[in-house]
Design an enzyme around this catalytic site. Sequence first.
Site, PDB file in Angstrom:
ATOM      1  N   HIS A  26      46.475 -29.933  12.199  1.00  0.00           N
ATOM      2  CA  HIS A  26      45.485 -30.242  13.228  1.00  0.00           C
ATOM      3  C   HIS A  26      44.063 -30.026  12.744  1.00  0.00           C
ATOM      4  O   HIS A  26      43.826 -29.373  11.745  1.00  0.00           O
ATOM      5  CB  HIS A  26      45.740 -29.426  14.504  1.00  0.00           C
ATOM      6  CG  HIS A  26      45.513 -27.952  14.375  1.00  0.00           C
ATOM      7  ND1 HIS A  26      46.519 -27.063  14.068  1.00  0.00           N
ATOM      8  CD2 HIS A  26      44.399 -27.209  14.534  1.00  0.00           C
ATOM      9  CE1 HIS A  26      46.030 -25.834  14.048  1.00  0.00           C
ATOM     10  NE2 HIS A  26      44.739 -25.899  14.313  1.00  0.00           N
ATOM     11  N   ARG A  30      35.439 -27.829  19.402  1.00  0.00           N
ATOM     12  CA  ARG A  30      35.112 -26.969  20.536  1.00  0.00           C
ATOM     13  C   ARG A  30      34.622 -27.854  21.686  1.00  0.00           C
ATOM     14  O   ARG A  30      33.868 -28.795  21.461  1.00  0.00           O
ATOM     15  CB  ARG A  30      34.039 -25.964  20.143  1.00  0.00           C
ATOM     16  CG  ARG A  30      34.549 -24.904  19.209  1.00  0.00           C
ATOM     17  CD  ARG A  30      33.459 -23.892  18.824  1.00  0.00           C
ATOM     18  NE  ARG A  30      34.020 -22.882  17.966  1.00  0.00           N
ATOM     19  CZ  ARG A  30      34.107 -22.991  16.644  1.00  0.00           C
ATOM     20  NH1 ARG A  30      33.656 -24.066  16.038  1.00  0.00           N
ATOM     21  NH2 ARG A  30      34.633 -22.022  15.925  1.00  0.00           N
ATOM     22  N   GLU A  93      43.191 -30.169  18.163  1.00  0.00           N
ATOM     23  CA  GLU A  93      43.062 -28.927  18.927  1.00  0.00           C
ATOM     24  C   GLU A  93      41.700 -28.931  19.596  1.00  0.00           C
ATOM     25  O   GLU A  93      40.670 -29.069  18.931  1.00  0.00           O
ATOM     26  CB  GLU A  93      43.176 -27.710  18.006  1.00  0.00           C
ATOM     27  CG  GLU A  93      42.913 -26.397  18.708  1.00  0.00           C
ATOM     28  CD  GLU A  93      42.799 -25.224  17.751  1.00  0.00           C
ATOM     29  OE1 GLU A  93      42.053 -24.279  18.085  1.00  0.00           O
ATOM     30  OE2 GLU A  93      43.425 -25.244  16.674  1.00  0.00           O
ATOM     31  N   ASN A  97      35.882 -22.197  24.908  1.00  0.00           N
ATOM     32  CA  ASN A  97      35.397 -20.828  25.029  1.00  0.00           C
ATOM     33  C   ASN A  97      34.957 -20.634  26.477  1.00  0.00           C
ATOM     34  O   ASN A  97      34.059 -21.339  26.950  1.00  0.00           O
ATOM     35  CB  ASN A  97      34.253 -20.566  24.053  1.00  0.00           C
ATOM     36  CG  ASN A  97      34.737 -20.599  22.627  1.00  0.00           C
ATOM     37  OD1 ASN A  97      35.602 -19.825  22.242  1.00  0.00           O
ATOM     38  ND2 ASN A  97      34.204 -21.510  21.830  1.00  0.00           N
ATOM     39  N   HIS A 120      33.140 -36.865  11.810  1.00  0.00           N
ATOM     40  CA  HIS A 120      33.885 -37.539  12.868  1.00  0.00           C
ATOM     41  C   HIS A 120      35.392 -37.390  12.659  1.00  0.00           C
ATOM     42  O   HIS A 120      35.835 -36.980  11.599  1.00  0.00           O
ATOM     43  CB  HIS A 120      33.526 -39.034  12.916  1.00  0.00           C
ATOM     44  CG  HIS A 120      33.911 -39.784  11.675  1.00  0.00           C
ATOM     45  ND1 HIS A 120      33.061 -39.926  10.604  1.00  0.00           N
ATOM     46  CD2 HIS A 120      35.052 -40.427  11.324  1.00  0.00           C
ATOM     47  CE1 HIS A 120      33.660 -40.634   9.651  1.00  0.00           C
ATOM     48  NE2 HIS A 120      34.879 -40.944  10.067  1.00  0.00           N
ATOM     49  N   GLU A 166      35.530 -42.434  15.047  1.00  0.00           N
ATOM     50  CA  GLU A 166      35.583 -43.743  14.401  1.00  0.00           C
ATOM     51  C   GLU A 166      36.810 -44.485  14.916  1.00  0.00           C
ATOM     52  O   GLU A 166      37.870 -43.897  15.089  1.00  0.00           O
ATOM     53  CB  GLU A 166      35.665 -43.571  12.885  1.00  0.00           C
ATOM     54  CG  GLU A 166      35.670 -44.871  12.121  1.00  0.00           C
ATOM     55  CD  GLU A 166      35.690 -44.660  10.610  1.00  0.00           C
ATOM     56  OE1 GLU A 166      35.537 -45.659   9.889  1.00  0.00           O
ATOM     57  OE2 GLU A 166      35.866 -43.507  10.152  1.00  0.00           O
TER      58      GLU A 166
END
Length: 178
Positions: A26, A30, A93, A97, A120, A166
């Site tokens: 992965h 964030r 992923e 937070n 990207h 992309e």
Amino acid sequence: MAIFTENYPGVDTHVPPETSGFTLNHTMLRIKEPERSLAFYSHVLGLRVLRKLDFPELQFTLYFLAQVDVDEPVPDDIGERTRWTFSRRSVLELTHNWGTEDQDNFAYHDGNAEPQGFGHICFSVPDLSTAVHWFESNQVEFVKRPEEGKMKNVAFIKDPDGYWIEIVEPALMTKMGR
């Protein structure tokens, strides 16, 4: 069977046997607002949440997303589903937070503004024109449309946090970089 890849200075032509079975599982981004990001990645790009992991003591949540075939068996047992999630390829992923969603001026660096770093992620699609129409119908922001710029037949869109994605159609890429 010999493994063939392009070879350049710095590339080890010998694949160490110790790396047998290593899989790129992965990449992590964030996110500020989980509901908004999950809606984008599940609706606009068709990903499914494989597993959600909460870490209350550290105040963050991880969402693991990927394409899942309709007939693909998904483990019911939580431990097995976690193992299954971490054994797959091409997983995204999303890390939330806690509390960032309540900060009006909070934004993550997209990697493309100065200083540049991360660039990207990329999705391949069966038909670029159809995908562009789908993105337009969902009010997705474009960084670059396929007909713009020097690199034709490549689009860039933004996710809700401003990360670039992309979009390519493999059949249109055969002359890229020649």
